[in-house]
Design an enzyme around this catalytic site. Structure first.
Site, mmCIF file in Angstrom:
data_model
loop_
_atom_site.group_PDB
_atom_site.id
_atom_site.type_symbol
_atom_site.label_atom_id
_atom_site.label_comp_id
_atom_site.label_asym_id
_atom_site.label_seq_id
_atom_site.Cartn_x
_atom_site.Cartn_y
_atom_site.Cartn_z
ATOM 1 N N ALA A 73 0.827 -1.212 0.000
ATOM 2 C CA ALA A 73 0.000 0.000 0.000
ATOM 3 C C ALA A 73 0.859 1.258 0.000
ATOM 4 O O ALA A 73 0.602 2.207 -0.748
ATOM 5 C CB ALA A 73 -0.934 -0.002 1.209
ATOM 6 N N SER A 74 1.889 1.285 0.835
ATOM 7 C CA SER A 74 2.698 2.511 0.892
ATOM 8 C C SER A 74 3.494 2.688 -0.399
ATOM 9 O O SER A 74 3.958 3.788 -0.696
ATOM 10 C CB SER A 74 3.636 2.479 2.098
ATOM 11 O OG SER A 74 4.545 1.404 1.987
ATOM 12 N N TYR A 195 -2.612 6.813 7.663
ATOM 13 C CA TYR A 195 -3.514 5.671 7.463
ATOM 14 C C TYR A 195 -4.764 5.809 8.340
ATOM 15 O O TYR A 195 -5.893 5.680 7.872
ATOM 16 C CB TYR A 195 -2.813 4.353 7.812
ATOM 17 C CG TYR A 195 -1.888 3.788 6.754
ATOM 18 C CD1 TYR A 195 -1.403 4.570 5.710
ATOM 19 C CD2 TYR A 195 -1.490 2.453 6.802
ATOM 20 C CE1 TYR A 195 -0.544 4.040 4.763
ATOM 21 C CE2 TYR A 195 -0.633 1.909 5.847
ATOM 22 C CZ TYR A 195 -0.153 2.706 4.827
ATOM 23 O OH TYR A 195 0.693 2.173 3.896
ATOM 24 N N GLU A 285 -2.608 -7.632 8.184
ATOM 25 C CA GLU A 285 -1.672 -6.766 7.445
ATOM 26 C C GLU A 285 -0.222 -7.121 7.757
ATOM 27 O O GLU A 285 0.611 -6.250 8.011
ATOM 28 C CB GLU A 285 -1.951 -5.275 7.698
ATOM 29 C CG GLU A 285 -1.347 -4.403 6.595
ATOM 30 C CD GLU A 285 -1.691 -2.927 6.670
ATOM 31 O OE1 GLU A 285 -2.274 -2.494 7.665
ATOM 32 O OE2 GLU A 285 -1.369 -2.213 5.704
ATOM 33 N N ARG A 291 6.209 -4.905 13.253
ATOM 34 C CA ARG A 291 6.776 -6.243 13.044
ATOM 35 C C ARG A 291 7.325 -6.886 14.309
ATOM 36 O O ARG A 291 7.740 -8.032 14.298
ATOM 37 C CB ARG A 291 7.865 -6.164 11.974
ATOM 38 C CG ARG A 291 7.296 -5.534 10.690
ATOM 39 C CD ARG A 291 8.193 -5.659 9.487
ATOM 40 N NE ARG A 291 7.540 -5.031 8.329
ATOM 41 C CZ ARG A 291 7.963 -5.107 7.084
ATOM 42 N NH1 ARG A 291 9.058 -5.793 6.800
ATOM 43 N NH2 ARG A 291 7.309 -4.520 6.108
#
Lengths: 339, 339
Positions: A73-74, A195, A285, A291
């Site tokens: 997406a980014s 976002y 996601e 992470r």
């Protein structure tokens, strides 16, 4: 059956970035640069390696079955360059995701990005959506409500600018996840304020317009747990009431779903408390914005299945969130055994 | 003792709007119009009536003692006109709030708006802050992180543009509530997507900068329950960890507080669950964005005291949220019996 509705190809081989760098270098020389699509030299083995060690490994470790998978997406970066930049880039990104899904048909189904570009008509996005869905078996798309990348200079989602895309989505019977991309505005950080702000903004544009009267078959997934919306569900219910709108459950929840990309148990508990289970889609996601391992739980922040398992839900509600709702929202989704 | 840290003079007599209309009419003729401050013809009786029937009545009915009171946030309109427009308008709005507090010294203490203006240095805001605090007894200010009104074209809060204001706040020992105003961008709705997005944005600007290393005495209140932040507290904790930042509790919570303008019980439950009670300030923002009665409870959505009463909190934590924290964040606050 567990379907993760929100995965991006964040681990693509470096050749994809090299292609993008070359586009940007050409644009620096000439912002009107057209160029040509060119090619990506990425082998199947490279794709296998990039997936097996990342998304596929985590999917197996965490117990999901299928990920609805789209380009990073980014990386969409609709604000970069011009409509030609966006078109060629988008075609490559989508074709690469198609290859991932061909190599791992049991594990991934494709959703496309669109070649949006600020100030450019939405028709090229309609064309790419049709190409991806009709010719390449994609089951949905990601729509960027702010292709300017953080300045919000384009028309809102209820503006007629978007009409032909909404018509195409209805006709093709595919939903869109509303997902912004990187930001070129120093006020925003992409995967947090931009976002989450965009998620809330898109919801309000839907809530305060007649979009779903005009397009009753339109379906949107709002990612990242709906931004600020569920936390402020009382505020939104009250605003709808003050404005003389129909209750949100009636006016919006036939057309809008929220994913579960909320990275702690209290957030998921609130989400499943205030919204009907019918409107929640399981998602993580991963490999994405967060992470690490949460030291308070010992598990990854984005291991959202654990939060759904830990939430106060009936078995029926949990099954809807894990898979049943995704089948309704993405009717073109075929499980491996149904193909 | 219950202190509501977030009230605006949303019920000012119509003469205030007439003054603003005249400013805007002059700007339509000449966008560089300077004009003069002029005067407001508002009587004490008008002010009494506007307060007694609204904020004061609700304060009494709901059981709060004191409201930290500032000009109407959506009325600040920093994007309107030029620096002169903003200066004269701000002075009047602040002086009017001072009059409210003089007429009802038991019930209201003043916080000022600032004469921000896009592209203009922050010095005039420093001057107005000093005037309000030193000469007029104000105890804090509202800072608009986006004076452009929804296009976010100015510098983020960690930019040196803001330095002299942060210095002045430290020197005067006053906090700021971070509060945007109306939006002139069709993508946003002021009191929902714009307010909540700005709350989240300001938090991220603080989180991802060295602002509090440079200004350890700076104090910010993030309104509307912190926008999306508490709902996504896991995401933010994880991002800080991935970025190698110190844990949020250490890096931010000496300088940042969240108010309780979250208009349903599940939202408040989440807020008090994920954030330390020391960092939560009671607030309702009445008479504000949501004025109706929640049919699921039979009480006003913005009657937030009920949610705090209903939350799982120790008596000590509840007392901090209702008053103790406000005393620490606003050290210039004097209760009626202390004056």
């Amino acid at each position: 059956m567990i379907i993760d509705c929100h995965g991006h190809y964040t681990t693509a081989p470096p050749e994809l970035g090299i292609y993008r760098d070359a586009q940007q270098a050409a644009l620096e020389r000439d912002s009107l640069h057209v160029g040509e699509k060119g090619s990506l030299d990425i082998t199947d083995d490279q794709i296998r390696e990039s997936i097996e060690n990342n998304q596929l490994r985590l999917q197996r470790e965490r117990g999901a079955d299928l990920t609805i998978f789209s380009p990073r997406a980014s990386g969409m970066g609709h604000h970069i360059g011009n409509e030609h930049t966006s078109k060629f880039w988008t075609q490559h990104c989508n074709e690469l995701v198609r290859r991932v899904c061909d190599l791992f048909p049991e594990n991934f189904v494709p959703v496309c990005q669109l070649p949006q570009s600020p100030g450019v008509t939405i028709e090229s996005s309609v064309d790419e959506l049709a190409r991806c869905v009709e010719k390449m078996g994609f089951i949905g798309c990601n729509v960027n409500p702010d292709p300017s990348g953080g300045f919000w200079t384009g028309p809102p989602m209820n503006d007629r600018y978007w009409w032909s895309l909404w018509e195409a989505m209805q006709d093709l019977d595919v939903p869109a996840m509303v997902h912004v991309s990187a930001t070129c505005n120093d006020n925003f950080h992409a995967t947090s304020s931009h976002y989450l702000g965009a998620d809330t903004t898109a919801f309000v544009q839907m809530m305060m317009s007649d979009l779903f009267s005009d397009f009753p078959g339109l379906r949107f997934v709002i990612p990242h747990g709906g931004g600020a919306v569920p936390y402020h569900w009382g505020r939104f219910r009250g605003m709808a009431q003050d404005m003389g709108l129909r209750p949100l459950n009636e006016s919006l929840l036939q057309n809008v779903w929220f994913d579960t990309c909320v990275y702690h148990q209290p957030g998921i508990d609130l989400l499943v408390d205030v919204l009907p289970a019918e409107n929640i889609l399981f998602a993580s996601e991963m490999v994405g914005a967060v992470r690490g391992i949460d030291p308070t739980t010992g598990f990854n922040y984005d291991d959202t299945k654990r939060y759904i398992d830990g939430a106060d839900l009936s078995d029926e509600a949990r099954a809807m969130i894990f898979a049943g709702n995704a089948r309704r929202v993405y009717p073109r989704l075929r499980l491996p055994e149904e193909r």
